[in-house]
Design an enzyme around this catalytic site. Sequence first.
Site, PDB file in Angstrom:
ATOM      1  N   TYR A  49      35.591  21.770  68.846  1.00 22.32           N
ATOM      2  CA  TYR A  49      35.194  22.179  67.555  1.00 22.32           C
ATOM      3  C   TYR A  49      36.512  21.889  66.483  1.00 22.32           C
ATOM      4  CZ  TYR A  49      30.550  23.276  66.772  1.00 22.32           C
ATOM      5  OH  TYR A  49      29.138  23.146  66.474  1.00 22.32           O
ATOM      6  N   GLU A  51      35.795  21.948  62.683  1.00 20.87           N
ATOM      7  CA  GLU A  51      35.243  22.205  61.363  1.00 20.87           C
ATOM      8  C   GLU A  51      36.145  22.245  60.275  1.00 20.87           C
ATOM      9  OE1 GLU A  51      32.174  24.815  60.809  1.00 20.87           O
ATOM     10  OE2 GLU A  51      30.934  23.768  62.271  1.00 20.87           O
ATOM     11  N   ASP A 195      28.579  -0.913  50.591  1.00 18.97           N
ATOM     12  CA  ASP A 195      28.305  -0.633  51.767  1.00 18.97           C
ATOM     13  C   ASP A 195      28.275  -1.887  52.728  1.00 18.97           C
ATOM     14  OD1 ASP A 195      26.958  -0.277  54.342  1.00 18.97           O
ATOM     15  OD2 ASP A 195      25.155   1.100  53.483  1.00 18.97           O
ATOM     16  N   THR A 221      30.043   1.399  58.502  1.00 17.74           N
ATOM     17  CA  THR A 221      29.698   2.006  59.973  1.00 17.74           C
ATOM     18  C   THR A 221      31.208   1.421  60.681  1.00 17.74           C
ATOM     19  OG1 THR A 221      28.481   0.091  60.720  1.00 17.74           O
ATOM     20  CG2 THR A 221      27.378   2.172  60.440  1.00 17.74           C
ATOM     21  N   LYS A 224      30.063  -2.296  64.135  1.00 15.83           N
ATOM     22  CA  LYS A 224      29.427  -3.428  63.849  1.00 15.83           C
ATOM     23  C   LYS A 224      30.628  -4.495  64.158  1.00 15.83           C
ATOM     24  CE  LYS A 224      25.212  -1.754  61.536  1.00 15.83           C
ATOM     25  NZ  LYS A 224      25.486  -0.876  60.734  1.00 15.83           N
ATOM     26  N   ARG A 230      30.437   3.936  67.847  1.00 17.44           N
ATOM     27  CA  ARG A 230      29.317   4.310  66.848  1.00 17.44           C
ATOM     28  C   ARG A 230      29.616   5.317  65.749  1.00 17.44           C
ATOM     29  NH1 ARG A 230      24.674   2.336  67.054  1.00 17.44           N
ATOM     30  NH2 ARG A 230      25.440   0.667  68.426  1.00 17.44           N
TER      31      ARG A 230
HETATM   32  N1  DSN Z   1      20.624  -0.299  62.194  1.00  9.95           N
HETATM   33  C1  DSN Z   1      21.464  -1.141  61.230  1.00  9.95           C
HETATM   34  C2  DSN Z   1      21.454  -2.844  61.390  1.00  9.95           C
HETATM   35  O1  DSN Z   1      21.182  -3.089  62.400  1.00  9.95           O
HETATM   36  O2  DSN Z   1      21.727  -3.270  60.596  1.00  9.95           O
HETATM   37  C3  DSN Z   1      21.632  -0.706  59.981  1.00  9.95           C
HETATM   38  O3  DSN Z   1      21.471   0.618  59.946  1.00  9.95           O
END
Ligand code: DSN
Length: 409
Positions: A49, A51, A195, A221, A224, A230
């Site tokens: 933990y 925080e 974003d 994120t 990707k 993730r």
């Molecule tokens: N799920 C993502 C995507 O596939 O682009 C977006 O959140």
Amino acid sequence: MLKKFDHEIYYALKKEVEKQRYTINLIPSENIVSKNILKVVGSIFTNKYAEGYPGRRYYGGCKYVDVVEKLAIERACKLFNAEHANVQPHSGSQANMAVYFSVLNPGDKILAMDISSGGHLTHGVKVNFSGMLYKTYFYSVDKETELIDYEKVREIAIREKPKIIVCGSSSYSRIIDFEKFSKIAKEVNAYLLADIAHIAGLIVAKLHPGPVNFCEFITSTTHKTLRGPRGGLILCKNEFKEKIDSSIIPGIQGGPLVHVIAGKAVAFKEAMTKKFIRYQNQIVKNCKVLCEEFKNRNYRIVSNGTDTHMFVIDLRNKKITGLQAQEILEKVGIITNKNLIPFDKLPPSITSGIRVGTPCITSRGMKEKDMIRIVEWIDETLKNRENEKMLKEISKKIRRFASEFPIYP
Ligand code: DSN
């Protein structure tokens, strides 16, 4: 042993490994992490933990966790040339939520891209918290060119005076002009949030212009094109550091996922290598070939092409819906996702298109010549969708082909 103790989970994992090995994954938001990332994400950092933030935690025993989080922050800032990074968001959605909570009040106005043009749920869609809490206004792509119409964005911004403008997308395959967005945002005195979840890796490799000089906030994120574990990430100017950090904790999250933050730190280090830059270049090369091959076979591509790692195929002239195409392709071992096309008349659960991209297959080592074979198989599958025998043949070929490429790069 997992196999003995929990056979059901063991079996699902075993089958998932087989599926990843024997299929071709064209989902542009997925990727394959390195063994080093797998190792830290599966490590005992999950027991801890923590925080708070490095040096000011609500728990003892955070000495090594602090090392990890500090490194992740430093590396993220260096990679994107940002003033401040928060590496704790559990996902891209949490990252966007934290930005909104840091500068908006319920009822404030958001201007973002509509979902059929490529926007995301957290960009103000009614069924999402962002659409429930805030008044949302949307810009679309131009009906003819299917490109962002910056004049229209400006018109809506002047009319509605949003407090924040969101740029960035989940399925827009063209370059986003952050500078133009920034001029519009400044003119109407709005904050600008980019974003970059999909294109973060391309930005690192300078294959897409970076937003740092133009936006107050950047969210992403890490799993990707960036090819990390993730999770989510926020970058901002120093003046918003306290607001963003307290928006994450105590605002919307509790304990950070330290094992995932360790994975993010490793991913950022990987992204600083020449190998990573070569990988990003190959993603884009592969994607262009994939796209051209579809066009040669009379598939209509939204916006007529791609500058990035992905694109959306409009399937209406093939007399098949996105859902049907996704399902039939999965049957032969090609994984895609159904996707809305701009101004789609079908609902998101069916759609008129599929979205395809190359981050995952490029991680496995596939090159331009392989793209040509993949399109051939997709085309044959969709044309022969009633012919079970033919589908079996294609499926065997795909299994053999996919098994030649590693799933642990
Ligand atoms: N799920 C993502 C995507 O596939 O682009 C977006 O959140």
